[in-house]
Design a protein around this motif. Structure first.
Motif, PDB file in Angstrom:
ATOM      1  N   GLU A  60      37.497  41.134  19.432  1.00 19.62           N
ATOM      2  CA  GLU A  60      38.255  40.955  20.679  1.00 19.62           C
ATOM      3  C   GLU A  60      39.292  42.057  20.843  1.00 19.62           C
ATOM      4  O   GLU A  60      39.460  42.606  21.935  1.00 19.62           O
ATOM      5  CB  GLU A  60      38.944  39.592  20.696  1.00 19.62           C
ATOM      6  N   ALA A  61      39.977  42.403  19.765  1.00 19.47           N
ATOM      7  CA  ALA A  61      40.967  43.484  19.819  1.00 19.47           C
ATOM      8  C   ALA A  61      40.293  44.816  20.147  1.00 19.47           C
ATOM      9  O   ALA A  61      40.820  45.615  20.929  1.00 19.47           O
ATOM     10  CB  ALA A  61      41.725  43.564  18.501  1.00 19.47           C
ATOM     11  N   ALA A  62      39.130  45.052  19.571  1.00 19.11           N
ATOM     12  CA  ALA A  62      38.397  46.295  19.842  1.00 19.11           C
ATOM     13  C   ALA A  62      37.994  46.381  21.314  1.00 19.11           C
ATOM     14  O   ALA A  62      38.092  47.452  21.923  1.00 19.11           O
ATOM     15  CB  ALA A  62      37.167  46.394  18.941  1.00 19.11           C
ATOM     16  N   PHE A  63      37.565  45.269  21.884  1.00 17.96           N
ATOM     17  CA  PHE A  63      37.204  45.265  23.303  1.00 17.96           C
ATOM     18  C   PHE A  63      38.426  45.494  24.196  1.00 17.96           C
ATOM     19  O   PHE A  63      38.285  45.870  25.355  1.00 17.96           O
ATOM     20  CB  PHE A  63      36.491  43.968  23.686  1.00 17.96           C
ATOM     21  N   LYS A  64      39.616  45.257  23.635  1.00 14.35           N
ATOM     22  CA  LYS A  64      40.862  45.535  24.371  1.00 14.35           C
ATOM     23  C   LYS A  64      41.389  46.929  24.028  1.00 14.35           C
ATOM     24  O   LYS A  64      42.553  47.232  24.247  1.00 14.35           O
ATOM     25  CB  LYS A  64      41.912  44.469  24.051  1.00 14.35           C
ATOM     26  N   HIS A  65      40.535  47.752  23.447  1.00 18.16           N
ATOM     27  CA  HIS A  65      40.799  49.164  23.158  1.00 18.16           C
ATOM     28  C   HIS A  65      41.744  49.401  21.985  1.00 18.16           C
ATOM     29  O   HIS A  65      42.383  50.457  21.920  1.00 18.16           O
ATOM     30  CB  HIS A  65      41.293  49.899  24.399  1.00 18.16           C
ATOM     31  N   SER A  66      41.823  48.470  21.048  1.00 20.01           N
ATOM     32  CA  SER A  66      42.627  48.699  19.850  1.00 20.01           C
ATOM     33  C   SER A  66      41.907  49.715  18.966  1.00 20.01           C
ATOM     34  O   SER A  66      40.821  49.451  18.450  1.00 20.01           O
ATOM     35  CB  SER A  66      42.818  47.390  19.072  1.00 20.01           C
ATOM     36  N   ARG A  67      42.511  50.875  18.815  1.00 24.28           N
ATOM     37  CA  ARG A  67      41.908  51.941  18.010  1.00 24.28           C
ATOM     38  C   ARG A  67      41.744  51.488  16.560  1.00 24.28           C
ATOM     39  O   ARG A  67      40.751  51.783  15.919  1.00 24.28           O
ATOM     40  CB  ARG A  67      42.780  53.205  18.098  1.00 24.28           C
ATOM     41  N   ARG A  68      42.721  50.739  16.064  1.00 23.33           N
ATOM     42  CA  ARG A  68      42.646  50.245  14.685  1.00 23.33           C
ATOM     43  C   ARG A  68      41.438  49.317  14.511  1.00 23.33           C
ATOM     44  O   ARG A  68      40.694  49.425  13.523  1.00 23.33           O
ATOM     45  CB  ARG A  68      43.944  49.518  14.344  1.00 23.33           C
ATOM     46  N   ALA A  69      41.231  48.412  15.447  1.00 23.26           N
ATOM     47  CA  ALA A  69      40.097  47.487  15.374  1.00 23.26           C
ATOM     48  C   ALA A  69      38.776  48.241  15.490  1.00 23.26           C
ATOM     49  O   ALA A  69      37.828  47.967  14.750  1.00 23.26           O
ATOM     50  CB  ALA A  69      40.206  46.423  16.461  1.00 23.26           C
ATOM     51  N   ILE A  70      38.710  49.181  16.405  1.00 29.26           N
ATOM     52  CA  ILE A  70      37.485  49.975  16.587  1.00 29.26           C
ATOM     53  C   ILE A  70      37.163  50.739  15.299  1.00 29.26           C
ATOM     54  O   ILE A  70      36.016  50.737  14.833  1.00 29.26           O
ATOM     55  CB  ILE A  70      37.616  50.937  17.790  1.00 29.26           C
ATOM     56  N   ASN A  71      38.167  51.370  14.719  1.00 28.76           N
ATOM     57  CA  ASN A  71      37.940  52.129  13.477  1.00 28.76           C
ATOM     58  C   ASN A  71      37.480  51.215  12.347  1.00 28.76           C
ATOM     59  O   ASN A  71      36.620  51.591  11.551  1.00 28.76           O
ATOM     60  CB  ASN A  71      39.198  52.893  13.082  1.00 28.76           C
ATOM     61  N   TYR A  72      38.060  50.015  12.284  1.00 28.83           N
ATOM     62  CA  TYR A  72      37.648  49.071  11.244  1.00 28.83           C
ATOM     63  C   TYR A  72      36.188  48.683  11.430  1.00 28.83           C
ATOM     64  O   TYR A  72      35.409  48.668  10.470  1.00 28.83           O
ATOM     65  CB  TYR A  72      38.540  47.825  11.258  1.00 28.83           C
ATOM     66  N   LEU A  73      35.796  48.381  12.659  1.00 30.48           N
ATOM     67  CA  LEU A  73      34.401  47.994  12.924  1.00 30.48           C
ATOM     68  C   LEU A  73      33.457  49.148  12.613  1.00 30.48           C
ATOM     69  O   LEU A  73      32.378  48.936  12.053  1.00 30.48           O
ATOM     70  CB  LEU A  73      34.238  47.534  14.365  1.00 30.48           C
ATOM     71  N   ARG A  74      33.839  50.363  12.950  1.00 31.96           N
ATOM     72  CA  ARG A  74      32.995  51.522  12.647  1.00 31.96           C
ATOM     73  C   ARG A  74      32.827  51.669  11.138  1.00 31.96           C
ATOM     74  O   ARG A  74      31.721  51.944  10.661  1.00 31.96           O
ATOM     75  CB  ARG A  74      33.593  52.794  13.241  1.00 31.96           C
ATOM     76  N   LYS A  75      33.903  51.475  10.394  1.00 32.53           N
ATOM     77  CA  LYS A  75      33.820  51.565   8.938  1.00 32.53           C
ATOM     78  C   LYS A  75      32.958  50.434   8.382  1.00 32.53           C
ATOM     79  O   LYS A  75      32.147  50.644   7.476  1.00 32.53           O
ATOM     80  CB  LYS A  75      35.225  51.503   8.340  1.00 32.53           C
ATOM     81  N   LEU A  76      33.108  49.243   8.947  1.00 34.03           N
ATOM     82  CA  LEU A  76      32.362  48.080   8.492  1.00 34.03           C
ATOM     83  C   LEU A  76      30.859  48.301   8.626  1.00 34.03           C
ATOM     84  O   LEU A  76      30.084  47.897   7.773  1.00 34.03           O
ATOM     85  CB  LEU A  76      32.795  46.863   9.323  1.00 34.03           C
ATOM     86  N   TRP A  77      30.450  48.952   9.714  1.00 37.10           N
ATOM     87  CA  TRP A  77      29.033  49.215   9.935  1.00 37.10           C
ATOM     88  C   TRP A  77      28.705  50.695   9.678  1.00 37.10           C
ATOM     89  O   TRP A  77      28.018  51.351  10.452  1.00 37.10           O
ATOM     90  CB  TRP A  77      28.616  48.768  11.335  1.00 37.10           C
ATOM     91  N   ASP A  78      29.191  51.205   8.558  1.00 36.57           N
ATOM     92  CA  ASP A  78      28.813  52.524   8.015  1.00 36.57           C
ATOM     93  C   ASP A  78      28.936  53.684   8.999  1.00 36.57           C
ATOM     94  O   ASP A  78      28.041  54.525   9.099  1.00 36.57           O
ATOM     95  CB  ASP A  78      27.381  52.480   7.464  1.00 36.57           C
ATOM     96  N   GLY A  79      30.029  53.728   9.749  1.00 36.81           N
ATOM     97  CA  GLY A  79      30.263  54.866  10.631  1.00 36.81           C
ATOM     98  C   GLY A  79      29.489  54.835  11.933  1.00 36.81           C
ATOM     99  O   GLY A  79      29.456  55.832  12.657  1.00 36.81           O
TER     100      GLY A  79
END
Length: 80
Positions: free
Chosen positions: A27-46
């Motif tokens: 939800e935070a990533a969909f609200k443009h949280s860069r921290r959340a987006i980066n975490y999700l990218r790391k979680l799914w191998d870049g």
């Protein structure tokens, strides 16, 4: 006697809790949280944010396998 249903619970209680927690991050990533987006990218191998976002907007058996892979990695991150 308890009535049986067609609903299957495939997650352990810890996985269920991690899935709920991961939903807050999504939800935070969909609200443009860069921290959340980066975490999700790391979680799914870049994987790119666009690719992750596309997968989060659909459901199905392939999606479930992908999602649970992320849930299990997230669970490992929060319990280590």
């Amino acid at each position: 006697m308890q009535q049986l249903t067609d609903v299957w619970t495939l997650e352990t209680p810890n996985e269920e809790a991690a899935s709920v927690d991961l939903n807050f991050i999504v939800e935070a990533a969909f609200k443009h949280s860069r921290r959340a987006i980066n975490y999700l990218r790391k979680l799914w191998d870049g994987e790119s944010w666009q690719s992750i976002k596309s997968k989060l907007e659909v459901e199905g058996s392939a999606w479930y396998v992908w999602w649970m892979d992320g849930v299990r990695r997230h669970l490992t991150n929060i319990t280590s």
